[in-house]
Design a protein around this motif. Structure first.
Motif, PDB file in Angstrom:
ATOM      1  N   GLY A   1       0.815  -1.205   0.000  1.00  0.00           N
ATOM      2  CA  GLY A   1       0.000   0.000   0.000  1.00  0.00           C
ATOM      3  C   GLY A   1       0.843   1.246   0.000  1.00  0.00           C
ATOM      4  O   GLY A   1       2.047   1.192   0.231  1.00  0.00           O
ATOM      5  N   ALA A   2       0.233   2.384  -0.218  1.00  0.00           N
ATOM      6  CA  ALA A   2       0.963   3.635  -0.286  1.00  0.00           C
ATOM      7  C   ALA A   2       1.398   4.046   1.107  1.00  0.00           C
ATOM      8  O   ALA A   2       0.656   3.910   2.082  1.00  0.00           O
ATOM      9  CB  ALA A   2       0.086   4.705  -0.907  1.00  0.00           C
ATOM     10  N   GLY A   3       2.599   4.569   1.168  1.00  0.00           N
ATOM     11  CA  GLY A   3       3.111   5.087   2.428  1.00  0.00           C
ATOM     12  C   GLY A   3       2.827   6.561   2.543  1.00  0.00           C
ATOM     13  O   GLY A   3       2.021   7.125   1.812  1.00  0.00           O
ATOM     14  N   VAL A   4       3.517   7.220   3.463  1.00  0.00           N
ATOM     15  CA  VAL A   4       3.397   8.661   3.646  1.00  0.00           C
ATOM     16  C   VAL A   4       4.139   9.336   2.495  1.00  0.00           C
ATOM     17  O   VAL A   4       5.281   8.973   2.187  1.00  0.00           O
ATOM     18  CB  VAL A   4       4.006   9.090   4.991  1.00  0.00           C
ATOM     19  N   SER A   5       3.485  10.286   1.853  1.00  0.00           N
ATOM     20  CA  SER A   5       4.145  11.015   0.780  1.00  0.00           C
ATOM     21  C   SER A   5       4.252  12.482   1.140  1.00  0.00           C
ATOM     22  O   SER A   5       3.388  13.027   1.847  1.00  0.00           O
ATOM     23  CB  SER A   5       3.404  10.829  -0.556  1.00  0.00           C
ATOM     24  N   GLN A   6       5.330  13.103   0.656  1.00  0.00           N
ATOM     25  CA  GLN A   6       5.564  14.518   0.946  1.00  0.00           C
ATOM     26  C   GLN A   6       5.958  15.224  -0.347  1.00  0.00           C
ATOM     27  O   GLN A   6       6.722  14.693  -1.149  1.00  0.00           O
ATOM     28  CB  GLN A   6       6.689  14.675   1.978  1.00  0.00           C
ATOM     29  N   THR A   7       5.415  16.411  -0.509  1.00  0.00           N
ATOM     30  CA  THR A   7       5.763  17.217  -1.672  1.00  0.00           C
ATOM     31  C   THR A   7       5.992  18.663  -1.271  1.00  0.00           C
ATOM     32  O   THR A   7       5.357  19.154  -0.319  1.00  0.00           O
ATOM     33  CB  THR A   7       4.635  17.179  -2.729  1.00  0.00           C
ATOM     34  N   PRO A   8       6.916  19.378  -1.943  1.00  0.00           N
ATOM     35  CA  PRO A   8       7.837  18.801  -2.924  1.00  0.00           C
ATOM     36  C   PRO A   8       8.931  17.990  -2.230  1.00  0.00           C
ATOM     37  O   PRO A   8       9.069  18.058  -1.017  1.00  0.00           O
ATOM     38  CB  PRO A   8       8.410  20.065  -3.578  1.00  0.00           C
ATOM     39  N   SER A   9       9.708  17.265  -2.966  1.00  0.00           N
ATOM     40  CA  SER A   9      10.814  16.527  -2.353  1.00  0.00           C
ATOM     41  C   SER A   9      11.974  17.464  -2.033  1.00  0.00           C
ATOM     42  O   SER A   9      12.708  17.246  -1.064  1.00  0.00           O
ATOM     43  CB  SER A   9      11.275  15.396  -3.259  1.00  0.00           C
ATOM     44  N   ASN A  10      12.118  18.509  -2.846  1.00  0.00           N
ATOM     45  CA  ASN A  10      13.131  19.528  -2.629  1.00  0.00           C
ATOM     46  C   ASN A  10      12.525  20.891  -2.874  1.00  0.00           C
ATOM     47  O   ASN A  10      11.703  21.056  -3.778  1.00  0.00           O
ATOM     48  CB  ASN A  10      14.326  19.338  -3.567  1.00  0.00           C
ATOM     49  N   LYS A  11      12.940  21.860  -2.062  1.00  0.00           N
ATOM     50  CA  LYS A  11      12.464  23.227  -2.237  1.00  0.00           C
ATOM     51  C   LYS A  11      13.625  24.177  -1.955  1.00  0.00           C
ATOM     52  O   LYS A  11      14.223  24.136  -0.881  1.00  0.00           O
ATOM     53  CB  LYS A  11      11.302  23.511  -1.286  1.00  0.00           C
ATOM     54  N   VAL A  12      13.921  25.027  -2.936  1.00  0.00           N
ATOM     55  CA  VAL A  12      14.923  26.063  -2.752  1.00  0.00           C
ATOM     56  C   VAL A  12      14.194  27.401  -2.788  1.00  0.00           C
ATOM     57  O   VAL A  12      13.415  27.660  -3.703  1.00  0.00           O
ATOM     58  CB  VAL A  12      16.003  26.013  -3.852  1.00  0.00           C
ATOM     59  N   THR A  13      14.433  28.223  -1.808  1.00  0.00           N
ATOM     60  CA  THR A  13      13.776  29.516  -1.740  1.00  0.00           C
ATOM     61  C   THR A  13      14.759  30.566  -1.258  1.00  0.00           C
ATOM     62  O   THR A  13      15.881  30.261  -0.834  1.00  0.00           O
ATOM     63  CB  THR A  13      12.554  29.460  -0.802  1.00  0.00           C
ATOM     64  N   GLU A  14      14.337  31.801  -1.343  1.00  0.00           N
ATOM     65  CA  GLU A  14      15.197  32.888  -0.893  1.00  0.00           C
ATOM     66  C   GLU A  14      14.746  33.355   0.484  1.00  0.00           C
ATOM     67  O   GLU A  14      13.551  33.289   0.829  1.00  0.00           O
ATOM     68  CB  GLU A  14      15.138  34.050  -1.883  1.00  0.00           C
ATOM     69  N   LYS A  15      15.693  33.853   1.221  1.00  0.00           N
ATOM     70  CA  LYS A  15      15.391  34.396   2.549  1.00  0.00           C
ATOM     71  C   LYS A  15      14.248  35.395   2.452  1.00  0.00           C
ATOM     72  O   LYS A  15      14.238  36.253   1.560  1.00  0.00           O
ATOM     73  CB  LYS A  15      16.647  35.064   3.105  1.00  0.00           C
ATOM     74  N   GLY A  16      13.298  35.271   3.384  1.00  0.00           N
ATOM     75  CA  GLY A  16      12.172  36.184   3.424  1.00  0.00           C
ATOM     76  C   GLY A  16      10.926  35.692   2.705  1.00  0.00           C
ATOM     77  O   GLY A  16       9.841  36.257   2.893  1.00  0.00           O
ATOM     78  N   LYS A  17      11.068  34.642   1.884  1.00  0.00           N
ATOM     79  CA  LYS A  17       9.918  34.128   1.153  1.00  0.00           C
ATOM     80  C   LYS A  17       9.059  33.213   2.027  1.00  0.00           C
ATOM     81  O   LYS A  17       9.491  32.747   3.073  1.00  0.00           O
ATOM     82  CB  LYS A  17      10.397  33.347  -0.076  1.00  0.00           C
ATOM     83  N   TYR A  18       7.867  32.934   1.514  1.00  0.00           N
ATOM     84  CA  TYR A  18       6.911  32.043   2.171  1.00  0.00           C
ATOM     85  C   TYR A  18       6.928  30.682   1.484  1.00  0.00           C
ATOM     86  O   TYR A  18       6.998  30.615   0.257  1.00  0.00           O
ATOM     87  CB  TYR A  18       5.520  32.684   2.070  1.00  0.00           C
ATOM     88  N   VAL A  19       6.890  29.600   2.276  1.00  0.00           N
ATOM     89  CA  VAL A  19       6.860  28.260   1.675  1.00  0.00           C
ATOM     90  C   VAL A  19       5.773  27.407   2.330  1.00  0.00           C
ATOM     91  O   VAL A  19       5.430  27.607   3.504  1.00  0.00           O
ATOM     92  CB  VAL A  19       8.217  27.530   1.796  1.00  0.00           C
ATOM     93  N   GLU A  20       5.259  26.468   1.550  1.00  0.00           N
ATOM     94  CA  GLU A  20       4.303  25.492   2.047  1.00  0.00           C
ATOM     95  C   GLU A  20       4.826  24.104   1.726  1.00  0.00           C
ATOM     96  O   GLU A  20       5.239  23.827   0.595  1.00  0.00           O
ATOM     97  CB  GLU A  20       2.937  25.684   1.386  1.00  0.00           C
ATOM     98  N   LEU A  21       4.783  23.229   2.722  1.00  0.00           N
ATOM     99  CA  LEU A  21       5.217  21.855   2.563  1.00  0.00           C
ATOM    100  C   LEU A  21       4.007  20.957   2.836  1.00  0.00           C
ATOM    101  O   LEU A  21       3.308  21.144   3.835  1.00  0.00           O
ATOM    102  CB  LEU A  21       6.348  21.521   3.542  1.00  0.00           C
ATOM    103  N   ARG A  22       3.798  19.977   1.958  1.00  0.00           N
ATOM    104  CA  ARG A  22       2.586  19.156   2.040  1.00  0.00           C
ATOM    105  C   ARG A  22       2.908  17.740   2.481  1.00  0.00           C
ATOM    106  O   ARG A  22       3.941  17.179   2.099  1.00  0.00           O
ATOM    107  CB  ARG A  22       1.898  19.131   0.686  1.00  0.00           C
ATOM    108  N   CYS A  23       1.994  17.162   3.258  1.00  0.00           N
ATOM    109  CA  CYS A  23       2.130  15.774   3.713  1.00  0.00           C
ATOM    110  C   CYS A  23       0.822  15.027   3.471  1.00  0.00           C
ATOM    111  O   CYS A  23      -0.248  15.475   3.915  1.00  0.00           O
ATOM    112  CB  CYS A  23       2.475  15.738   5.197  1.00  0.00           C
TER     113      CYS A  23
END
Lengths: 115, 110
Positions: free
Chosen positions: A1-23
């Motif tokens: 069966g499917a396990g836990v998945s996370q996206t994105p696998s890699n994220k590069v951003t600049e200081k001060g930016k906003y990011v969202e990580l999904r599970c």
């Protein structure tokens, strides 16, 4: 069966930016956890959800970090005004229930790099 | 200050040798767990020990929980290159929150 998945696998951003990580947890798992793993360290607890509610957010480092799980399944970790020190692997885990006898199943993580 | 201290932090040995990794704390834990983590993946649970003095075996791996439930050890017999990885111990703070050690990075050379 499917396990836990996370996206994105890699994220590069600049200081001060906003990011969202999904599970996406394992289907039917009611408990969901977020951890942060810095280079050369073990995972560090951030927050734990039981259903839709955050049951323990004591590990969130400051108010720039926020997480939601609106429908009791998928969760999003949100980081505002990112700093270079936020660079780490963010791990999500889920378990069928709660208690120390419940196995936490971890996803592969999102590698966040803040430049 | 690390609640769970693992030693050694790095270990490189030859195939066929035996090794022991330690996990120590000044705090009492209701249970301790051992995980193995491969590069690019999340930790995978190997074992949970609950009772003081408990010994569990998983093929060539032997796990022991200290009598006072403050420490644990992982012993590998006749190590193989496939045992290479990061080994993490973790204890529960409360029923849900896991506290991890900093890990032992093990390399088994053919």
């Amino acid at each position: 069966g499917a396990g836990v998945s996370q996206t994105p696998s890699n994220k590069v951003t600049e200081k001060g930016k906003y990011v969202e990580l999904r599970c996406d947890p394992i289907s039917g798992h009611t408990a969901l956890y977020w951890y942060r793993q810095s280079l050369g360290q073990g995972p560090e607890f951030l927050i734990y959800f039981q259903g839709t509610g955050a049951a323990d957010d004591s590990g969130l480092p400051n108010d720039r970090f926020f997480a939601v799980r609106p429908e009791g399944s998928v969760s999003t970790l949100k980081i505002q005004r990112t700093e270079r020190g936020d660079s780490a692997v963010y791990l999500c885990a889920s378990s069928l229930g709660t208690g120390f006898r419940e196995t936490q199943y971890f996803g592969p993580g999102t590698r966040l790099l803040v430049l | 200050t690390q609640l769970l201290e693992q030693s050694p932090q790095f270990l490189s040995i030859q195939e066929g040798e035996n090794l022991t990794v330690y996990c120590n704390s000044s705090s009492v834990f209701s249970s301790l767990q051992w995980y193995r983590q491969e590069p690019g993946e999340g930790p995978v649970l190997l074992v949970t020990v609950v009772t003081g003095g408990e010994v569990k075996k998983l093929k060539r791996l032997t796990f022991q929980f200290g009598d006072a439930r403050k420490d644990s050890s992982l012993h590998i017999t006749a190590a193989q290159p496939g045992d290479t990885g990061l080994y993490l111990c973790a204890g529960h703070q409360g029923a849900q929150k896991l506290v991890f050690g900093q890990g032992t990075r093990l390399t088994i050379n053919p």
